[in-house]
Scaffold this motif. Structure first.
Motif, PDB file in Angstrom:
ATOM      1  N   GLN A 196       9.862 -28.861   2.116  1.00  0.00           N
ATOM      2  CA  GLN A 196       8.621 -28.559   2.836  1.00  0.00           C
ATOM      3  C   GLN A 196       8.470 -29.460   4.056  1.00  0.00           C
ATOM      4  OE1 GLN A 196       6.889 -25.888   1.929  1.00  0.00           O
ATOM      5  NE2 GLN A 196       8.474 -25.654   0.390  1.00  0.00           N
ATOM      6  N   PHE A 212      -3.573 -19.836   4.949  1.00  0.00           N
ATOM      7  CA  PHE A 212      -3.873 -20.508   3.679  1.00  0.00           C
ATOM      8  C   PHE A 212      -5.365 -20.723   3.456  1.00  0.00           C
ATOM      9  CE2 PHE A 212       0.491 -21.756   4.711  1.00  0.00           C
ATOM     10  CZ  PHE A 212       1.114 -21.271   3.583  1.00  0.00           C
ATOM     11  N   PHE A 266      -1.568 -30.004   5.471  1.00  0.00           N
ATOM     12  CA  PHE A 266      -0.268 -29.323   5.549  1.00  0.00           C
ATOM     13  C   PHE A 266       0.636 -30.035   6.559  1.00  0.00           C
ATOM     14  CE2 PHE A 266      -2.741 -25.812   3.792  1.00  0.00           C
ATOM     15  CZ  PHE A 266      -1.860 -25.279   2.871  1.00  0.00           C
ATOM     16  N   THR A 302       8.877 -21.641  -8.863  1.00  0.00           N
ATOM     17  CA  THR A 302       9.315 -22.396  -7.694  1.00  0.00           C
ATOM     18  C   THR A 302       9.464 -21.419  -6.534  1.00  0.00           C
ATOM     19  OG1 THR A 302      10.521 -23.860  -9.174  1.00  0.00           O
ATOM     20  CG2 THR A 302      11.093 -23.961  -6.850  1.00  0.00           C
ATOM     21  N   ALA A 336       0.411 -24.810  -2.609  1.00  0.00           N
ATOM     22  CA  ALA A 336       0.799 -23.803  -1.618  1.00  0.00           C
ATOM     23  C   ALA A 336       2.169 -24.126  -1.052  1.00  0.00           C
ATOM     24  CB  ALA A 336      -0.241 -23.764  -0.500  1.00  0.00           C
ATOM     25  N   LYS A 337       3.003 -23.113  -0.910  1.00  0.00           N
ATOM     26  CA  LYS A 337       4.346 -23.212  -0.331  1.00  0.00           C
ATOM     27  C   LYS A 337       5.357 -23.926  -1.234  1.00  0.00           C
ATOM     28  CE  LYS A 337       4.811 -24.347   4.050  1.00  0.00           C
ATOM     29  NZ  LYS A 337       5.841 -23.429   4.452  1.00  0.00           N
ATOM     30  N   VAL A 338       4.916 -24.515  -2.328  1.00  0.00           N
ATOM     31  CA  VAL A 338       5.834 -25.284  -3.176  1.00  0.00           C
ATOM     32  C   VAL A 338       6.070 -24.600  -4.523  1.00  0.00           C
ATOM     33  CG1 VAL A 338       6.227 -27.488  -4.339  1.00  0.00           C
ATOM     34  CG2 VAL A 338       5.150 -27.453  -2.085  1.00  0.00           C
ATOM     35  N   PRO A 356       4.412 -17.266  -1.659  1.00  0.00           N
ATOM     36  CA  PRO A 356       3.235 -16.455  -1.326  1.00  0.00           C
ATOM     37  C   PRO A 356       2.966 -16.539   0.177  1.00  0.00           C
ATOM     38  CG  PRO A 356       2.816 -17.743  -3.288  1.00  0.00           C
ATOM     39  CD  PRO A 356       4.129 -18.221  -2.736  1.00  0.00           C
ATOM     40  N   GLU A 398      -1.925 -24.356 -14.459  1.00  0.00           N
ATOM     41  CA  GLU A 398      -1.849 -25.811 -14.652  1.00  0.00           C
ATOM     42  C   GLU A 398      -1.928 -26.489 -13.293  1.00  0.00           C
ATOM     43  OE1 GLU A 398       1.036 -28.607 -17.248  1.00  0.00           O
ATOM     44  OE2 GLU A 398       2.011 -27.668 -15.542  1.00  0.00           O
ATOM     45  N   LYS A 399      -1.095 -25.991 -12.352  1.00  0.00           N
ATOM     46  CA  LYS A 399      -1.074 -26.600 -11.023  1.00  0.00           C
ATOM     47  C   LYS A 399      -0.562 -25.579 -10.019  1.00  0.00           C
ATOM     48  CE  LYS A 399       0.624 -30.962  -8.932  1.00  0.00           C
ATOM     49  NZ  LYS A 399       0.492 -30.744  -7.574  1.00  0.00           N
ATOM     50  N   ARG A 450      14.999 -25.741   0.220  1.00  0.00           N
ATOM     51  CA  ARG A 450      13.617 -25.560  -0.232  1.00  0.00           C
ATOM     52  C   ARG A 450      12.802 -26.819   0.012  1.00  0.00           C
ATOM     53  NH1 ARG A 450       9.991 -25.099  -4.094  1.00  0.00           N
ATOM     54  NH2 ARG A 450      10.869 -26.680  -5.445  1.00  0.00           N
TER      55      ARG A 450
END
Lengths: 295, 553
Positions: free
Chosen positions: A243, A62, A69, B266, B241-243, B82, B237-238, A241
């Motif tokens: 995190q 990243f 994170f 998403t 990462a990962k979300v 990503p 807009e926003k 989903r």
């Protein structure tokens, strides 16, 4: 160990980022930029030196600091674990107690066999079934645990109900079984018999003498499950989903993102240690015989 | 009814190459579909192509305009996560490039029908030899950060990708074609690309077909996630990462303004939760849906499937330099065992086209369709095995990756080749284990005796023809070395004229059927799932998703 283990995996960071079809010159350039072409000892020493100074490093994948994170993912995992605990611990213990008090009666068999049955079902099976029922058919609950931005406490809770249910099912049977066997042993013990013969009311016998002793092994079990609930939920996190730190570590391992991987695993290790410490403390509260300094 | 007077008028201002293509259409040597696709490659505008086809008696271009839906929707997309930081230079995965493509644009877009459509470039044309391509840029295009997009930005964007020092993921596309410094500004709105060798399909390398080739400001120094600068119809807009990511309409866009107010992406790590999210009404679109994982949606009345023909496939390579597979007769025998109709109908649920053991998929206008389709023929396969002296069969390991339907494909092959005595041992690895370091000597992919490798869609077959099949190809897992093939591939790649390409393609197809270093069993369709009522969604087989015309009922 994690660092060394990761080195024997095929591929390298640059290749993981750029993909198998990238030109080798591009891969070499990226590895150089990231510093992963330095000697392994140098890489490891740099990371550990930074870590002890509170710097978890920069993610290879990243390209930004690891700490936000890991802290964010740990926070999420703890929220999910907390909801699961709040559901499963009292209900599991209650189930075990009721089963023990109804030993060999139909209620005992229902709780014992039912608990055992749901415990052996993998989370991805129960998770998908629950999503289909409550998310797709009834549409009562969101099927993704990722709540909208700026969601308040109750909204977050609402989003965590569905992912915590498979965890409830996995842990319920386990905790109930431990509570049941602890209760049976305590009910069968000399001190319970003495308390009963002394003429103490049954409720007092259960609360003061039986439960206190019966729950000791259950607490140990709950503590050992903490690590699983914090760091081992890759399947649930993927399905819903979410995190959490489990999925973070999984992603880091796949991408050979060592700063992220090592920091994540070390953080889970710390969580394990803290959970065990808390369990030991609770154990000593419930069992005065093992308190430090006691004879 | 042909209108020769108009055709002559059109011919007057055209190059010999363009006129040859027009003649091909008029004489019936080139089909209308191939004419439009190849005409777009040569830089003929779509209105002009429509005018020519009308004058040649084939009717005009089909209208690309869609019935505009209601404006103001929020379109919600389920996308893969990503895999790394989003950076136009390094990006390599579908999830990342989908996010980037929402804000940044290409010079031209390889559309769903493989017709090149102008975007930031208005037109392009080659010199007589195909070594220099000149692109005319659109005027008045603004970056989200405010500056106007000009030739300097195009030169810098492409130079950045062609520079070996930049970790460019597009370097493998440009190697041997375009070097750093070979992109030259002529004026603020004209750029010339001076190629290493003639290349008849070069505009595809600067199109959405080369997903890194978005145009960003010349001043870009990295950290793309801080700016998400581009020229596209949506602005960031926003991004988390990962979300996920969200975008809003860009009211300064050079083209028609986007219909949706917002789009939300998403991120999912697996396709099953995506499917459940679509069924549960939490997303409107699944950008890419693998056919086997998405079987439940194929017949779901609440879901529409957008199915694009593509050249994406799973290559089965056989080592041509060692062991029993060294004999081309044995490789042909194995290829003859495959029941391709069953593959297309059963394994791929009818969402694929048959492969004929060459990269020339049916979608390419240059494919020679007169070459007979290879079909299952066990008797002939047994004869070939006998002629090669291995009638009793042999054992061999097929190494591959756990990805999409590849494990099931490998099992089918394992069963089919049993009939000619070949005992296939399957070694199915995760993707990291299969690709390894992706260089010879350190990769199960490149070193295995037999293997199956996933290849994504390309608008032209150039990459497939070179890297996995040329003698010096960097992905030549089959270790196939054939001078005739190398000459033909170079000739095809350099040819500007469709008929010359077709002639080379036919020879390549025949040669590859004879040698069979690689089996191309099928080319699978690119599937996008949308909830009923969602309209105007335009995916490409390169995992891009154009949402500016999207609406919800």
């Amino acid at each position: 160990m994690v660092f060394l283990g990761g080195q024997v995996l095929p591929g390298n960071v640059g290749r993981a980022i750029l993909g198998p079809f990238a030109d080798q010159r591009a891969v070499d350039a990226l590895n150089h930029t990231l510093g992963v072409d330095r000697p392994l000892l140098t890489q490891y020493a740099t990371w550990i030196w930074n870590f002890v100074q509170g710097d978890m490093g920069t993610s290879y994948i990243f390209r930004s600091p690891v700490a936000p994170f890991v802290i964010g993912a740990l926070g999420n995992s703890m929220k999910l674990a907390a909801v699961a605990f709040v559901l499963v611990v009292p209900i599991g213990i209650l189930g075990g107690v009721i089963a023990a008090l109804n030993l060999n009666r139909p209620l005992d068999r229902i709780i014992s066999l039912g608990g055992l049955s749901v415990t052996v079902l993998p989370e991805f099976v129960t998770g998908i079934i629950l999503i289909l029922i409550f998310g797709v058919w009834l549409r009562w609950l969101p099927i993704s645990a990722a709540w909208p931005k700026d969601a308040g406490f109750f909204t977050q809770l609402y989003y965590l109900i569905l992912p915590s249910l498979p965890l409830f099912l996995v842990l319920f049977g386990y905790i109930a079984r431990m509570a049941r066997s602890g209760m049976i042993e305590a009910l069968d013990s000399d001190y319970t018999r003495t308390a009963v013969l002394k003429g103490l009311p049954w409720r007092t016998v259960i609360w003061r003498h039986v439960l206190r002793n019966a729950l000791l092994p259950t607490i140990t079990v709950i503590a050992t499950q903490t690590g699983y609930l914090i760091g081992g939920l890759v399947v649930i996190e993927t399905l819903f989903r979410y995190q959490g730190i489990g999925s973070l570590i999984f992603t880091a391992a796949r991408g050979k993102d060592f700063p992220m991987l090592e920091s994540g695993i070390l953080t889970i290790g710390i969580v394990y240690a803290v959970a065990t410490l808390i369990a030991d403390f609770l154990y000593s509260v419930l069992n005065p015989r093992i308190r430090l300094g006691s004879d | 009814m042909k209108n020769y007077r108009i055709l002559d008028l059109i011919r007057r201002n055209r190059s010999p190459l363009e006129n040859h293509l027009i003649d091909g259409l008029v004489d019936g040597r080139v089909s209308r579909r191939d004419f439009i696709r190849h005409g777009s490659l040569l830089g003929l505008s779509l209105p002009l192509l429509g005018g020519i086809t009308t004058a040649a008696g084939f009717g005009g271009m089909p209208s690309l305009a869609r019935a505009a839906g209601a404006a103001g929707a929020t379109i919600r997309v389920a996308s893969s996560v990503p895999a790394a930081a989003i950076d136009p230079v390094t990006i390599a995965d579908a999830g990342g490039l989908l996010v980037m493509q929402q804000v940044a644009e290409f010079l031209c877009v390889d559309g769903p029908d493989l017709v090149l459509q102008p975007a930031l470039a208005e037109s392009w044309k080659p010199n007589d030899t195909g070594t220099v391509w000149t692109f005319k840029l659109r005027k008045g295009v603004k970056f989200h950060s405010g500056g106007e997009m000009k030739a300097d930005d195009v030169v810098a964007s492409i130079d950045r990708l062609a520079d070996p020092a930049n970790s460019s993921n597009a370097l493998s596309v440009f190697t041997g074609i375009l070097q750093k410094g070979a992109s030259k500004k002529v004026d603020d709105y004209t750029v010339e690309f001076h190629l290493d060798a003639p290349n008849g399909n070069f505009p595809y390398m600067l199109s959405s077909d080369n997903y890194n080739a978005v145009i960003i400001p010349a001043s870009y120094k990295g950290d793309y996630e801080k700016s998400f600068d581009g020229t596209g119809p949506f602005k960031i807009e926003k991004y988390t990462a990962k979300v996920g990511a969200s975008f809003v309409r860009n009211d300064d866009y050079w083209g028609p303004k986007a219909l949706p107010d917002r789009t939300e992406f998403t991120f999912f790590t697996d396709v099953q939760p995506m499917i459940l999210a679509l069924q549960g009404g939490q997303v409107d679109i699944i950008n890419q849906m693998p056919v086997l994982s998405g079987v439940a949606l194929l017949n779901d009345p609440s879901v529409d499937i957008i199915s694009l023909k593509s050249s994406a496939h799973q290559q089965l390579h056989m080592r041509c330099d060692d062991g029993p597979l060294k004999d081309a007769r044995v490789r042909r025998a194995i290829a003859l065992c495959l029941d391709r109709d069953k593959l297309a109908a059963g394994l791929m649920k009818g969402r694929s086209a048959l492969g004929n053991d060459s990269p020339f998929a049916a979608v390419y206008p240059s494919t020679d369709t007169s070459i007979p389709q290879r079909k299952q023929d066990i008797a002939q396969a047994k004869q070939l095995m006998e002629a090669a002296g291995v009638a009793q069969g042999f054992k061999v390991t097929l190494t591959t990756e756990r990805y999409l339907e590849i494990p099931e494909y490998a099992q089918l092959i394992q069963n089919w080749v049993k009939e000619i005595g070949v005992e296939l041992e399957l070694n199915i690895l995760d993707q990291g284990g299969y690709y390894g370091d992706a260089v010879f000597g350190k990769s199960n992919w490149l070193d295995s005796v037999m293997g199956i490798t996933d290849y994504g869609h390309r608008g032209v077959p150039n990459v497939y023809l070179a890297a996995p099949l040329k003698s010096d190809g960097t992905w030549n897992a089959a270790h196939f070395k054939n001078k005739d093939y190398d000459t033909l591939a170079a000739s095809y790649i350099g040819a500007l004229d469709l008929e010359a390409q077709k002639a080379d393609a036919g020879k390549i197809q025949k040669l590859l059927l004879e040698e069979t270093p690689v089996i191309f069993g099928y080319f699978y369709d690119y599937l996008t799932a949308t909830a009923k009522g969602v309209a105007g969604v335009q995916p490409t087989a390169m995992s891009q998703l154009f949402l500016e015309k999207a609406s919800k009922a």
